[in-house]
Enzyme design. Structure first.
Site, PDB file in Angstrom:
ATOM      1  N   ARG A   1      -2.344   5.441  -8.343  1.00  0.00           N
ATOM      2  CA  ARG A   1      -0.931   5.786  -8.095  1.00  0.00           C
ATOM      3  C   ARG A   1      -0.008   4.921  -8.928  1.00  0.00           C
ATOM      4  O   ARG A   1       1.011   5.381  -9.443  1.00  0.00           O
ATOM      5  CB  ARG A   1      -0.610   5.594  -6.594  1.00  0.00           C
ATOM      6  CG  ARG A   1      -1.220   6.655  -5.698  1.00  0.00           C
ATOM      7  CD  ARG A   1      -1.121   6.243  -4.246  1.00  0.00           C
ATOM      8  NE  ARG A   1       0.239   6.017  -3.820  1.00  0.00           N
ATOM      9  CZ  ARG A   1       0.597   5.206  -2.825  1.00  0.00           C
ATOM     10  NH1 ARG A   1      -0.329   4.567  -2.129  1.00  0.00           N
ATOM     11  NH2 ARG A   1       1.853   5.045  -2.505  1.00  0.00           N
TER      12      ARG A   1
ATOM     13  N   SER B   1      -1.407   4.499   3.123  1.00  0.00           N
ATOM     14  CA  SER B   1      -1.945   3.324   2.446  1.00  0.00           C
ATOM     15  C   SER B   1      -1.747   2.065   3.301  1.00  0.00           C
ATOM     16  O   SER B   1      -2.688   1.311   3.564  1.00  0.00           O
ATOM     17  CB  SER B   1      -1.230   3.183   1.089  1.00  0.00           C
ATOM     18  OG  SER B   1      -1.427   1.915   0.533  1.00  0.00           O
TER      19      SER B   1
HETATM   20  N1  URA Z   1       2.148  -1.175  -0.092  1.00  0.00           N
HETATM   21  C1  URA Z   1       0.933  -0.598   0.124  1.00  0.00           C
HETATM   22  O1  URA Z   1       0.028  -1.223   0.638  1.00  0.00           O
HETATM   23  N2  URA Z   1       0.776   0.698  -0.203  1.00  0.00           N
HETATM   24  C2  URA Z   1       1.763   1.448  -0.750  1.00  0.00           C
HETATM   25  O2  URA Z   1       1.541   2.608  -1.023  1.00  0.00           O
HETATM   26  C3  URA Z   1       3.011   0.836  -0.994  1.00  0.00           C
HETATM   27  C4  URA Z   1       3.178  -0.480  -0.651  1.00  0.00           C
END
Ligand code: URA
Length: 447
Positions: free
Chosen positions: A168, A183
């Protein structure tokens, strides 16, 4: 599985089934689904979002891809806090030992600085010797002995998230609310929590600048937490100014030590104690934030919270003498005071400008793998609403050399506005639970 057809369905606004998501993510983890197909799918999610069932499936698959922190021998309740990130946002370092000293375990998995925002791991590593890369078994042992451990994500925890996040990061798909929620929650839920408190920042220095977006993100994460039996609550807090006075890794650790002695700046203490009280309630250790505050107050004044921090530092390889002598933290070579250029009222201290300047001074990363200088940063004593007089020292730059000092002074000039009148900006505006949204104060819209 016909992957192009699934990508097309998502691209056209359809939903994938839970089984389809599980298979796609598992194959990606195993390396049988290539980056280019996953990248296309992520971009489709970026534009189309995820339906509730899809979100649950994505988060659950990421969570199940790794191990979980098992309940310890002491069988205490567990709580944690996650912040969406800001400038001067050092609450984790204060509330983790503080809550642990109240008898609730805090197994905190944190991250590094991202863009203009600082990271808990970078702050902790400014303590000489402090290790944040403990393997799960060692982390579990520290947690069991002290009631708190402060570590980073390892390959053992939510590894699909780790691989997906890296993709990403280079495909313009970080800023997707459902992907962010899945996430974050996949890592937090791997901690085996009873309760989780989300500090969702809002304002010009936050990742999400508008309160409405922050409420949506909070609700998405709350749904994921509650589905796993973790009581999840969010506070929306202001990030239209740095939190506290210190901005920069070692400077922030020093401010945390002051806070654990009950001498932190008022704004920092207000946000930290509100989050800490919610943690005790979410963990089931207290019935209400008011009674939780009493327990927290006692832990602070008795010195137990500070003592717990010293024990954590020692258990994780750090020099715990910093607690008594903060001068043992890395010190900047050049320190210069910034003065108010006119009489008036501080109307703005722009956090994004300060955060970017810390990176430019060497205190953050421009590229993955950059080493950082923990000593640099700012101490900004003036807050929006403060009356100041011309020539008064209202901030300091901590830099490596004269060039850094000049850069820092220019950033302060840019970030701090002095006018004739300042509206008030509340620090905590919303409390959000599975039951709904409580408006605590009316937030200001960002300009
Ligand atoms: N922090 C995370 O752990 N994941 C994300 O997608 C964005 C910030």
């Amino acid at each position: 599985m016909l992957v192009p057809a699934l990508i097309e369905r998502k691209r056209n606004g359809g939903a994938l089934g839970a089984d389809e998501w599980r298979e796609l993510l598992t194959e990606y983890h195993q390396g049988t689904l290539p980056d280019y197909q996953m990248a296309a799918l992520l971009m489709a999610v970026y534009f189309r979002g995820l339906a509730e069932e899809e979100l649950q499936a994505v988060a659950r698959t990421m969570l199940d891809s790794g191990r979980r922190m098992q309940a310890g021998a002491a069988a205490r309740a567990r709580a944690d806090k996650h912040s969406t990130g800001g400038v001067g946002d050092k609450t984790s370092l204060i509330l983790a030992p503080w809550v642990a000293s109240c008898g609730v375990d805090v197994p905190m998995i944190s991250g590094r600085g991202l863009g203009h925002t600082g990271g808990t791991l970078d702050k902790l590593e400014s303590i000489p010797g402090f290790r944040t890369d403990l393997p799960l078994a060692e982390a579990a042992d520290v947690l069991d002995r002290i009631g708190c451990v402060l570590v980073g994500q390892t390959a053992e925890l939510a590894p699909i998230d780790r691989k997906l996040y890296a993709l990403r990061d280079v495909t313009g798909t970080v800023e997707s609310l459902p992907l962010i929620a899945a996430s974050i929650m996949s890592k937090k839920l791997a901690e085996g929590l009873d309760g989780l408190v989300l500090d969702v920042k809002t304002g010009s220095g936050a990742f999400l600048t508008e309160p409405d977006q922050s409420v949506t993100l909070a609700q998405t994460m709350i749904a994921l937490g509650e589905a796993e039996g973790c009581r999840t609550v969010a506070l929306l807090t202001a990030m239209d100014r740095p939190l506290g006075r210190a901005c920069g890794n070692a400077l922030e650790v020093e401010e945390c030590l002051m806070a654990l002695q009950g001498q932190g700046p008022a704004d920092l203490m207000e946000v930290t104690s509100a989050l800490a009280a919610e943690m005790l309630v979410a963990a089931g250790a207290e019935a209400s934030p008011d009674t939780a505050r009493e327990r927290l107050g006692e832990a602070l004044t008795s010195g137990r919270a500070l003592e717990t921090f010293a024990r954590i530092i020692d258990a994780q390889g750090g020099n715990a003498a910093v607690v008594e002598d903060p001068a043992l933290l890395p010190q900047a070579d050049a320190v210069e005071v910034f003065e108010a250029e006119r009489d008036g009222v501080v109307t703005r201290v722009e956090p994004r400008t300060i955060g970017r300047a810390i990176v430019a001074l060497g205190g953050g990363r421009s590229a993955v793998g950059d080493t950082i200088d923990p000593s640099v940063g700012f101490v900004i004593t003036a807050k929006p609403g403060d009356r100041v007089t011309r020539g008064e020292g209202i901030a300091s730059v901590f830099a490596r050399d004269d060039a850094g000092t000049r850069l820092g002074l220019a950033a302060l000039q840019d970030a701090i506005t002095i006018g004739d009148d300042a509206g008030s900006t509340p620090l905590i505006t919303h409390r959000i639970t599975a039951a709904g949204v409580e408006l605590l104060a009316t937030p200001r819209r960002s300009a």
